[in-house]
Enzyme design. Structure first.
Site, PDB file in Angstrom:
ATOM      1  N   LYS A  21       0.822  -1.219   0.000  1.00  0.00           N
ATOM      2  CA  LYS A  21       0.000   0.000   0.000  1.00  0.00           C
ATOM      3  C   LYS A  21       0.853   1.265   0.000  1.00  0.00           C
ATOM      4  O   LYS A  21       0.614   2.171  -0.784  1.00  0.00           O
ATOM      5  CB  LYS A  21      -0.945   0.021   1.209  1.00  0.00           C
ATOM      6  N   ARG A  96      -9.962   0.585   8.461  1.00  0.00           N
ATOM      7  CA  ARG A  96      -9.484  -0.762   8.743  1.00  0.00           C
ATOM      8  C   ARG A  96     -10.526  -1.583   9.496  1.00  0.00           C
ATOM      9  O   ARG A  96     -10.285  -2.749   9.775  1.00  0.00           O
ATOM     10  CB  ARG A  96      -8.249  -0.661   9.624  1.00  0.00           C
ATOM     11  N   ARG A 130      11.407  -5.927   4.688  1.00  0.00           N
ATOM     12  CA  ARG A 130      11.242  -4.464   4.605  1.00  0.00           C
ATOM     13  C   ARG A 130      12.194  -3.742   5.543  1.00  0.00           C
ATOM     14  O   ARG A 130      12.368  -4.117   6.695  1.00  0.00           O
ATOM     15  CB  ARG A 130       9.801  -4.094   4.967  1.00  0.00           C
ATOM     16  N   ARG A 163      11.041  -1.906  11.194  1.00  0.00           N
ATOM     17  CA  ARG A 163       9.996  -1.429  12.103  1.00  0.00           C
ATOM     18  C   ARG A 163       9.762  -2.473  13.188  1.00  0.00           C
ATOM     19  O   ARG A 163       9.761  -3.661  12.916  1.00  0.00           O
ATOM     20  CB  ARG A 163       8.689  -1.227  11.329  1.00  0.00           C
ATOM     21  N   ARG A 174      -0.615  -9.101  13.076  1.00  0.00           N
ATOM     22  CA  ARG A 174      -1.243  -8.093  12.206  1.00  0.00           C
ATOM     23  C   ARG A 174      -2.073  -8.746  11.113  1.00  0.00           C
ATOM     24  O   ARG A 174      -3.141  -8.254  10.753  1.00  0.00           O
ATOM     25  CB  ARG A 174      -0.169  -7.191  11.588  1.00  0.00           C
TER      26      ARG A 174
HETATM   27  P1  ADP Z   1       0.622  -2.054   7.744  1.00  0.00           P
HETATM   28  O1  ADP Z   1      -0.430  -1.755   6.743  1.00  0.00           O
HETATM   29  O2  ADP Z   1       1.883  -2.533   7.106  1.00  0.00           O
HETATM   30  O3  ADP Z   1       0.143  -2.900   8.889  1.00  0.00           O
HETATM   31  P2  ADP Z   1       0.465   0.653   8.742  1.00  0.00           P
HETATM   32  O4  ADP Z   1       1.612   1.555   8.658  1.00  0.00           O
HETATM   33  O5  ADP Z   1      -0.722   0.915   7.903  1.00  0.00           O
HETATM   34  O6  ADP Z   1       1.096  -0.765   8.459  1.00  0.00           O
HETATM   35  O7  ADP Z   1      -0.053   0.553  10.243  1.00  0.00           O
HETATM   36  C1  ADP Z   1       0.819   0.253  11.316  1.00  0.00           C
HETATM   37  C2  ADP Z   1       0.018   0.148  12.620  1.00  0.00           C
HETATM   38  O8  ADP Z   1      -0.629   1.400  12.914  1.00  0.00           O
HETATM   39  C3  ADP Z   1      -1.124  -0.868  12.603  1.00  0.00           C
HETATM   40  O9  ADP Z   1      -0.699  -2.174  12.902  1.00  0.00           O
HETATM   41  C4  ADP Z   1      -2.033  -0.292  13.704  1.00  0.00           C
HETATM   42  O10 ADP Z   1      -1.545  -0.580  14.990  1.00  0.00           O
HETATM   43  C5  ADP Z   1      -1.919   1.199  13.490  1.00  0.00           C
HETATM   44  N1  ADP Z   1      -2.967   1.680  12.558  1.00  0.00           N
HETATM   45  C6  ADP Z   1      -2.756   2.207  11.320  1.00  0.00           C
HETATM   46  N2  ADP Z   1      -3.919   2.527  10.730  1.00  0.00           N
HETATM   47  C7  ADP Z   1      -4.901   2.180  11.606  1.00  0.00           C
HETATM   48  C8  ADP Z   1      -6.321   2.224  11.576  1.00  0.00           C
HETATM   49  N3  ADP Z   1      -6.979   2.701  10.510  1.00  0.00           N
HETATM   50  N4  ADP Z   1      -6.992   1.789  12.662  1.00  0.00           N
HETATM   51  C9  ADP Z   1      -6.364   1.310  13.739  1.00  0.00           C
HETATM   52  N5  ADP Z   1      -5.031   1.218  13.827  1.00  0.00           N
HETATM   53  C10 ADP Z   1      -4.289   1.654  12.781  1.00  0.00           C
END
Ligand code: ADP
Length: 227
Positions: A21, A96, A130, A163, A174
């Site tokens: 993404k 999400r 990554r 990360r 996740r």
């Molecule tokens: P990825 O898509 O690789 O899991 P992101 O950078 O989108 O990584 O998100 C990292 C973390 O940030 C998620 O695992 C969550 O803890 C938090 N997060 C991000 N976006 C949301 C969301 N829309 N709702 C709840 N938590 C979020």
């Protein structure tokens, strides 16, 4: 970007962690005149800056769990109210959950949702390789996009790190969270005829081009005028 016939490009990128993404979003916004709004990047920036929000969400994110809908929606609501999002946006990582998708419906008219489809195996492979620059946030992959010098950002020379939530235990968690809470959004948006499915296993440039070819907004800026 505003389009005389179709209105603003209000786009959402959906897909599991490791779907690409962030990478695809960066490629898309150089061709679409809209800001890339990543909830994960916003949370990580808050953590680095040591703000109240950052302190509130740090432990949750490290464990690979979701931040509460209430906190997340408040952050996104404020971000979408900013001037640069008035003509459209590309959301990455939000919504999400169904509750977040409903909150977004109330805030703004989504024009298309792109679902980046990848298997869990590929997601794990991508995430485990990554690496991210601590200085300019550029994203690398040990196998697919290695830096010229190991551990060093090609663009700015900053150090590359993994990360916390990209470590294997958090990654598996996740993916479970994704399947339980986020997969239902595919159905949510399909029912509203907003879903565009793309094979996320393809190279990022091809993913970008497939998306641009299928967007209802014809939002692509001519190459000569763009980045
Ligand atoms: P990825 O898509 O690789 O899991 P992101 O950078 O989108 O990584 O998100 C990292 C973390 O940030 C998620 O695992 C969550 O803890 C938090 N997060 C991000 N976006 C949301 C969301 N829309 N709702 C709840 N938590 C979020």
């Amino acid at each position: 970007m505003e389009d005389a016939h179709h209105g603003p490009s209000n786009l959402v990128l959906l897909g599991p962690p490791g779907a690409g993404k962030g990478t695809v979003a960066e490629l898309l916004v150089t061709r679409l005149d809209v800001p890339h709004i990543s909830s994960g990047d916003m949370f990580r920036a808050a953590i680095r800056a040591g703000t109240g929000l950052g302190r509130e969400v740090a432990a949750t994110i490290k464990r690979g769990e979701l931040v509460s809908d209430q906190v997340t929606v408040a952050v996104i609501r404020e971000r979408l109210a900013a001037k640069d999002a008035a003509g459209g946006y590309l959301l990455d990582g939000f919504p999400r959950t169904i509750a977040q998708a409903e909150a977004l419906q109330a805030l703004s008219k989504v024009s298309a949702v792109i679902n980046l489809d990848v298997s869990d195996d590929l997601a794990v492979l991508r995430i485990s390789g990554r690496r991210v620059c601590t200085a300019d946030r550029e994203i690398y992959h040990l196998a697919n996009r290695p830096p010229h010098v190991a551990g060093v950002c090609d663009r700015c020379g900053g150090p590359l790190i993994q990360r916390d939530d990209d470590r294997p235990a958090a990654v598996r968690h996740r993916l479970q969270v994704y399947h339980r809470l986020t997969t239902p959004l595919v159905e949510f948006y399909a029912r509203r005829a907003l879903l565009l499915g793309v094979d996320g296993s393809l190279p990022a440039i091809q993913v970008r081009d497939q998306i641009l070819a299928h967007l209802p907004t014809r939002g692509a800026r001519p190459l000569a005028a763009g980045a």
